[in-house]
Write an enzyme that holds these catalytic residues in place. Structure first.
Site, PDB file in Angstrom:
ATOM      1  N   GLU A 187       0.883  -1.179   0.000  1.00  0.00           N
ATOM      2  CA  GLU A 187       0.000   0.000   0.000  1.00  0.00           C
ATOM      3  C   GLU A 187       0.908   1.212   0.000  1.00  0.00           C
ATOM      4  O   GLU A 187       1.640   1.457   0.969  1.00  0.00           O
ATOM      5  CB  GLU A 187      -0.912  -0.021   1.228  1.00  0.00           C
ATOM      6  CG  GLU A 187      -2.094   0.923   1.117  1.00  0.00           C
ATOM      7  CD  GLU A 187      -1.823   2.285   1.706  1.00  0.00           C
ATOM      8  OE1 GLU A 187      -1.595   3.225   0.899  1.00  0.00           O
ATOM      9  OE2 GLU A 187      -1.823   2.432   2.923  1.00  0.00           O
ATOM     10  N   CYS A 212      -1.904   9.035   3.697  1.00  0.00           N
ATOM     11  CA  CYS A 212      -1.847   8.681   2.274  1.00  0.00           C
ATOM     12  C   CYS A 212      -3.168   8.955   1.572  1.00  0.00           C
ATOM     13  O   CYS A 212      -3.215   9.074   0.343  1.00  0.00           O
ATOM     14  CB  CYS A 212      -1.434   7.228   2.101  1.00  0.00           C
ATOM     15  SG  CYS A 212      -2.548   6.044   2.894  1.00  0.00           S
TER      16      CYS A 212
END
Length: 481
Positions: free
Chosen positions: A249, A283
Site C-alpha cells: 500500500e 496517504c
C-alpha cells in the site's frame, strides 16, 4: 532520561546485537528524546528463528483460541489508551486529541474486528463433480513480515498484525524507526496478556538495513508493507529471489472533485479535514482539489477562510488541531515543494511558511497549511506525493475534464466526489482510477471492504476477506469419486 526502545524477540525485550541505536526525535520540539535499536542481520535471524519455532503451536490452536488472545490485546490497549495516545502524539507530532480519538481507537478496533470477522471466514470447502471430490483448504503461510509507516504508527501496525495472527501465522514486524514507541508498548501488552513467545516479534532499525534484511529473508513467506512508492518498488525488486507474497500500500495524489450541485457546507467542512488532518500526512489526504468553474472563486475564498481558523500549536494541548511535521527530513521536503511552487509561478493563496512557536515548541518542525493555485496538472506539485499540508486548486468545466485531470497521475489510491446527483456521482466514480472512491464523505471505513490502490499506489488489497486470503495459502486435495 532518554527513552530506550529495544527489540522484542521470543517474548523478551533484547538489545541489538551490535549495541547500536538510532536517535528518536520529538518533532514538536526538534530534540532527541530517546534511542531505538538499530538491528543487524543477527537480530533479524534471531527473530525469524523465534517465529519459526512458535509457528506449529500457534497455527495449531483453534481459531477461537487465537481470537481470544486478540481480544485480550484489544482490551489492554483500551486500558492503556491514554498512555498510548500520549506516546503517539509525542512520536509523530500529531495533536493529542487526534491520537486519542482516531489512532488508538482504531488499533483497538483492528484486533477486535479480525477476532470476530474470522468466525465467518471459510477455511475449508468441498467441490464435487461426477469424477472427483476436492477438498480446498486455506492454511497459514508460516512466518510473515509486516512493515508499517511513521504517520499512523499503531493504527497501521495493528491493521497488519491482527489479520496475520488470526489465521495462524507468526509475525516479524518492523515499525518505522522514526516513530517506534507505540510498537514497543504493544510488545509490553502482548507480554502482559500472555501471548506465547515468538508469535509476535518486533525488530527496529532503518529500512535500508533491517527492512531490507527482512524482505530478503527466504524464511519470511509474505510481506505486508505500507509506505512510499519508491520504497515499495524496492521491496518488490528485492523479493524476487524468494518469490514471497506481497501486499504493497503505497503513495497517493488524491483528487477531491467538487461539483457546483454539492451540499456546499458539508463539502467545505469535510474537504478541510481531508486536506489537513494529521498535517496532511495521511496517504488518503486530498492533495489536488478540483472545483467546477462556476463555484471556483467562491470556494477559494471560503476554503482559505476556513483553514485560517485552524488552531496550530503544541500537540500536547487539547485545543490544538494542527501539530508538527513528523521528521526534519519531511519538514525540509515540504519546504522544497513550496519553494518549487514559487519557481513555477504558482500563486500561494494561504500559508507557505515555516512556523516558529513560542515556549517548548520553538524549535519544532511546524509548517502552515498551504493552498496553491495556478499550477498546471503536469507540474511536479500536482504529480509528486508531497505528504504534507500542501494542496493545489484547479478548476474544470465538465465531468469529462474533471475525470481527465483526476486520472492524469501515476497514482490511484483514493478520490472524493462531491455532488447531490446520484447519477453523476455514479458515472464519475466508475471512471476514476482509484482503489477507494468516497462520495460526499471522506475516511468512512467499513473494515470488511477491500482497501488498496491502483497504478503506483499499490499491489494487492488489505481489509476483510482480502487480507485473510493474502495471509493464507490454498491447497486442493483431490480424490476420485
Amino acid at each position: 532520561m532518554l527513552e530506550i526502545v529495544n527489540n522484542f524477540i521470543n517474548g523478551e525485550f533484547a538489545e541489538p546485537h551490535n549495541k547500536e541505536y538510532l536517535d528518536i526525535y520529538e518533532p514538536a520540539t526538534g530534540s532527541v528524546y530517546g534511542k531505538v535499536a538499530d538491528s543487524s542481520s543477527h537480530d533479524i535471524y534471531r527473530a525469524v528463528e523465534s517465529a519459526k519455532d512458535a509457528f506449529p503451536q500457534w497455527s495449531g490452536l483453534y481459531m477461537e483460541e487465537r481470537a481470544g488472545y486478540l481480544k485480550k490485546i484489544a482490551a489492554e490497549i483500551k486500558n492503556r489508551s491514554n498512555i498510548l495516545a500520549k506516546c503517539e502524539s509525542r512520536d509523530t507530532g500529531k495533536p493529542i486529541t487526534l491520537a486519542s480519538k482516531v489512532d488508538i481507537p482504531r488499533a483497538i478496533e483492528n484486533f477486535n474486528f479480525f477476532a470476530n470477522f474470522s468466525e465467518n471466514f471459510i477455511f475449508e470447502s468441498n467441490i464435487e463433480s461426477e469424477v472427483s471430490i476436492n477438498s480446498v483448504s486455506k492454511q497459514a503461510l508460516g512466518v510473515v513480515g509486516c512493515i508499517s509507516p511513521w504517520n499512523l504508527p499503531l493504527y497501521l501496525f495493528t491493521w497488519k498484525i491482527a489479520p496475520a495472527l488470526i489465521v495462524g501465522n507468526t509475525v516479524l514486524a518492523k515499525p518505522s524507526e522514526i516513530t517506534p514507541l507505540t510498537a514497543s508498548k504493544l510488545a509490553e501488552i502482548c507480554s502482559d496478556i500472555g501471548l506465547p513467545a515468538g508469535v509476535l516479534n518486533i525488530v527496529n532499525g532503518s529500512g535500508q538495513v533491517a527492512g531490507d534484511l527482512l524482505v530478503k529473508n527466504k524464511n519470511i513467506k509474505a510481506i505486508s508493507f505500507t509506505g512510499g512508492t519508491d520504497t515499495g518498488k524496492k521491496i518488490y525488486q528485492n523479493s524476487f529471489a524468494s518469490l514471497k507474497k506481497l501486499s504493497l500500500e503505497m503513495g497517493g495524489k488524491n483528487p477531491a472533485i467538487i461539483f457546483e450541485d454539492c451540499n456546499y457546507e458539508s463539502m467545505l467542512k469535510t474537504v478541510v479535514k481531508s486536506s489537513f488532518t494529521n498535517q496532511g500526512q495521511i496517504c488518503l489526504c486530498s492533495s489536488r482539489i478540483l472545483v467546477e468553474e462556476t463555484i471556483f472563486e467562491k470556494f477559494k475564498i471560503d476554503f482559505c477562510n476556513k483553514i485560517s481558523s485552524i488552531n496550530i500549536g503544541d500537540p500536547k494541548n487539547d485545543k490544538t488541531q494542527f501539530g508538527s511535521i513528523t521528521s526534519d527530513e519531511q519538514f525540509k521536503k515540504i519546504k522544497h515543494y513550496i519553494n518549487l511552487a514559487k519557481n513555477e509561478n504558482g500563486n500561494i493563496l494561504l500559508g507557505g511558511k515555516a512556523i516558529q512557536l513560542q515556549g517548548r515548541c520553538k524549535n519544532g518542525w511546524f509548517i502552515e497549511p498551504t493552498v496553491i493555485e495556478g499550477l498546471d496538472n503536469r507540474s511536479r506539485l500536482n504529480q509528486e506525493e508531497i505528504f504534507g499540508p500542501v494542496v493545489t486548486l484547479q478548476s474544470f468545466k465538465s465531468e469529462e475534464e474533471a475525470i481527465e485531470i483526476a486520472n492524469d497521475t501515476q497514482y490511484g489510491l483514493s478520490a472524493t466526489i462531491w455532488t447531490t446527483s446520484h447519477k453523476k456521482s455514479d458515472r464519475v466514480a466508475k471512471n476514476i482510477d482509484a482503489g477507494v472512491v468516497w462520495i460526499n464523505c471522506w475516511m468512512v471505513r467499513d473494515l470488511r471492504t477491500p482497501f488498496g490502490g491502483m497504478k503506483d499506489s499499490g499491489l494487492g488489497r488489505e481489509g476483510g476477506e482480502s487480507v485473510l486470503r493474502f495471509f493464507t495459502e490454498q491447497k486442493t486435495i483431490c480424490e476420485p469419486k
